[in-house]
Enzyme design. Sequence first.
Site, PDB file in Angstrom:
ATOM      1  N   GLU A   1      -6.127 -10.803  -1.405  1.00  0.00           N
ATOM      2  CA  GLU A   1      -6.963 -10.593  -0.206  1.00  0.00           C
ATOM      3  C   GLU A   1      -8.435 -10.560  -0.616  1.00  0.00           C
ATOM      4  O   GLU A   1      -9.189  -9.659  -0.241  1.00  0.00           O
ATOM      5  CB  GLU A   1      -6.569  -9.284   0.503  1.00  0.00           C
TER       6      GLU A   1
ATOM      7  N   GLU B   1       0.803  -1.236   0.000  1.00  0.00           N
ATOM      8  CA  GLU B   1       0.000   0.000   0.000  1.00  0.00           C
ATOM      9  C   GLU B   1       0.837   1.289   0.000  1.00  0.00           C
ATOM     10  O   GLU B   1       0.623   2.182   0.809  1.00  0.00           O
ATOM     11  CB  GLU B   1      -0.968  -0.015   1.191  1.00  0.00           C
TER      12      GLU B   1
HETATM   13  O1  G3I Z   1      -5.056  -8.042  18.824  1.00  0.00           O
HETATM   14  C1  G3I Z   1      -5.878  -6.988  19.328  1.00  0.00           C
HETATM   15  C2  G3I Z   1      -6.572  -7.439  20.576  1.00  0.00           C
HETATM   16  O2  G3I Z   1      -5.620  -7.691  21.579  1.00  0.00           O
HETATM   17  C3  G3I Z   1      -7.565  -6.341  21.004  1.00  0.00           C
HETATM   18  O3  G3I Z   1      -8.286  -6.791  22.095  1.00  0.00           O
HETATM   19  C4  G3I Z   1      -8.518  -6.006  19.864  1.00  0.00           C
HETATM   20  C5  G3I Z   1      -9.442  -4.857  20.227  1.00  0.00           C
HETATM   21  O4  G3I Z   1      -9.961  -4.236  19.076  1.00  0.00           O
HETATM   22  O5  G3I Z   1      -7.773  -5.617  18.746  1.00  0.00           O
HETATM   23  C6  G3I Z   1      -6.900  -6.623  18.280  1.00  0.00           C
HETATM   24  O6  G3I Z   1      -6.208  -6.138  17.190  1.00  0.00           O
HETATM   25  C7  G3I Z   1      -6.935  -6.020  15.987  1.00  0.00           C
HETATM   26  C8  G3I Z   1      -6.251  -6.895  14.951  1.00  0.00           C
HETATM   27  O7  G3I Z   1      -6.826  -6.700  13.681  1.00  0.00           O
HETATM   28  C9  G3I Z   1      -6.327  -8.383  15.297  1.00  0.00           C
HETATM   29  O8  G3I Z   1      -7.642  -8.808  15.301  1.00  0.00           O
HETATM   30  C10 G3I Z   1      -6.879  -4.565  15.555  1.00  0.00           C
HETATM   31  O9  G3I Z   1      -7.648  -3.780  16.452  1.00  0.00           O
HETATM   32  C11 G3I Z   1      -7.441  -4.430  14.153  1.00  0.00           C
HETATM   33  O10 G3I Z   1      -7.241  -3.091  13.693  1.00  0.00           O
HETATM   34  C12 G3I Z   1      -6.698  -5.357  13.224  1.00  0.00           C
HETATM   35  O11 G3I Z   1      -7.280  -5.253  11.946  1.00  0.00           O
HETATM   36  C13 G3I Z   1      -6.552  -5.823  10.893  1.00  0.00           C
HETATM   37  C14 G3I Z   1      -6.208  -4.742   9.867  1.00  0.00           C
HETATM   38  O12 G3I Z   1      -5.551  -5.325   8.767  1.00  0.00           O
HETATM   39  C15 G3I Z   1      -5.312  -3.681  10.462  1.00  0.00           C
HETATM   40  O13 G3I Z   1      -5.104  -2.684   9.588  1.00  0.00           O
HETATM   41  C16 G3I Z   1      -7.393  -6.898  10.255  1.00  0.00           C
HETATM   42  O14 G3I Z   1      -7.570  -7.993  11.161  1.00  0.00           O
HETATM   43  C17 G3I Z   1      -6.717  -7.413   8.980  1.00  0.00           C
HETATM   44  O15 G3I Z   1      -7.619  -8.248   8.290  1.00  0.00           O
HETATM   45  C18 G3I Z   1      -6.382  -6.234   8.084  1.00  0.00           C
HETATM   46  O16 G3I Z   1      -5.705  -6.734   6.969  1.00  0.00           O
HETATM   47  C19 G3I Z   1      -5.331  -5.767   5.967  1.00  0.00           C
HETATM   48  C20 G3I Z   1      -4.110  -6.304   5.254  1.00  0.00           C
HETATM   49  O17 G3I Z   1      -3.104  -6.593   6.186  1.00  0.00           O
HETATM   50  C21 G3I Z   1      -3.619  -5.301   4.211  1.00  0.00           C
HETATM   51  N1  G3I Z   1      -4.661  -4.971   3.292  1.00  0.00           N
HETATM   52  C22 G3I Z   1      -5.907  -4.514   3.895  1.00  0.00           C
HETATM   53  C23 G3I Z   1      -6.423  -5.528   4.888  1.00  0.00           C
HETATM   54  C24 G3I Z   1      -7.729  -5.115   5.438  1.00  0.00           C
HETATM   55  O18 G3I Z   1      -7.603  -3.919   6.181  1.00  0.00           O
END
Ligand code: G3I
Length: 384
Positions: free
Chosen positions: A271, A166
């Site tokens: 993805e 990105e």
């Molecule tokens: O691990 C913490 C946990 O400890 C906490 O309790 C919880 C509370 O919200 O958050 C957890 O972390 C989250 C993490 O995913 C794991 O589930 C984050 O808040 C959340 O922001 C994070 O989101 C991820 C996102 O990337 C971050 O930008 C998504 O799962 C993941 O699917 C997403 O993947 C991205 C690719 O890497 C790049 N392309 C876009 C795609 C979608 O955004």
Amino acid sequence: MKINFKITVFLLLFMVSAIGCEKKEEVEEVEEQVNEESLTLKSAFADDFFIGSAVNDNHINGKDTLALQLIGKEFNTLTPENIMKWMNIHPEENTFNYDMSDQYVALGEKNNMHIVGHTLVWHSQLAPYINTISDSATMADNLKSHINTIVGKYKGRIHSWDVVNEALNEDGTLRESIFLKVMGNDYINYAFQLAALADPAAELNYNDYNLWKPEKRAGVVQLVKDLQAKGTKIDGVGMQAHWSLEGPSIEDIENSILAYSDLGVKVMFTELDVTVLPNPWDLNGAAVEQNYDKFEGDPTMNPYPNTLPDSIQNKLAKRYEDIFNLFLKHKDKISRVTFWGVHDGQSWLNDWPIKGRTNHPLLFDRKLNPKKAYQQIIGLKKQN
Ligand code: G3I
């Protein structure tokens, strides 16, 4: 009498062979049915491209046994959804956490899979210490330590890396990330060169979303050409493919497949998911940057909290059919198709852009049953 005898023998032979033919047809029909029923995603597309899924912590640590069985049966490539992002694998300058990544690679190896590393250089989910760096040489040193150490550790075991993720704005210009601000344009070239040195055999890719957009497509083409002009190794472009029932158009996706493949690199869909929910910008045309908290709990934004109505299930199946028809048309250019999650219950789209919704974007429902979209995609291979 002699003639009657001959006719009787002829008729008998004819009847026996007709019965034989019927039996043969029946056997063939049963064989075909068994073959069709035993088709999985990975067997159906074995001659076309890798097919896989992003995996989360509970897959990797083995807690989600049902999803794990499904992963082993259906997929032949894996991507880690979050555990290899900078903040998780390298949270402080001299701290590397390999606990989850070791388990991730072991899971892929146990299933004999094509193992993807996601992602080395990304402005999001960064370790906080990177955001404090303000001079170019220090940033270069940190990129070097990050890439050398991680790619080196999994040399020969992680087969494909999302080296830079990105890096582009929607208009195809370079995003003002901390890397760009501190190091200038050359951070991308530097990252690819470091990865190639650390594991010369690994496949190295640029990965981004909305790569079907003509302006962003032009940006990627320029980025790849710049690397190639410098003699830097780049093997592929990953189109993330976070799409919806309505868009992007098959034509826009196809034009990007052709543009990237014309550069001599592989095209991957890294993805893939298809949202079925309304999004705030559909309602009011607002910019994506706005805050969507105010829509949380709004039932009009979460129309299918229990099951997906047949009408939408059918639309989703048709959308996936169209998408896979295109993938099959260009299977000589496409090396991998990865879904962003195993089943609907685990999709990031349940919490983005509005938290707490019930989305249905993947091929397996919350009970891990294959949806109509799954049958439709497999059906494309049965026809062939
Ligand atoms: O691990 C913490 C946990 O400890 C906490 O309790 C919880 C509370 O919200 O958050 C957890 O972390 C989250 C993490 O995913 C794991 O589930 C984050 O808040 C959340 O922001 C994070 O989101 C991820 C996102 O990337 C971050 O930008 C998504 O799962 C993941 O699917 C997403 O993947 C991205 C690719 O890497 C790049 N392309 C876009 C795609 C979608 O955004």
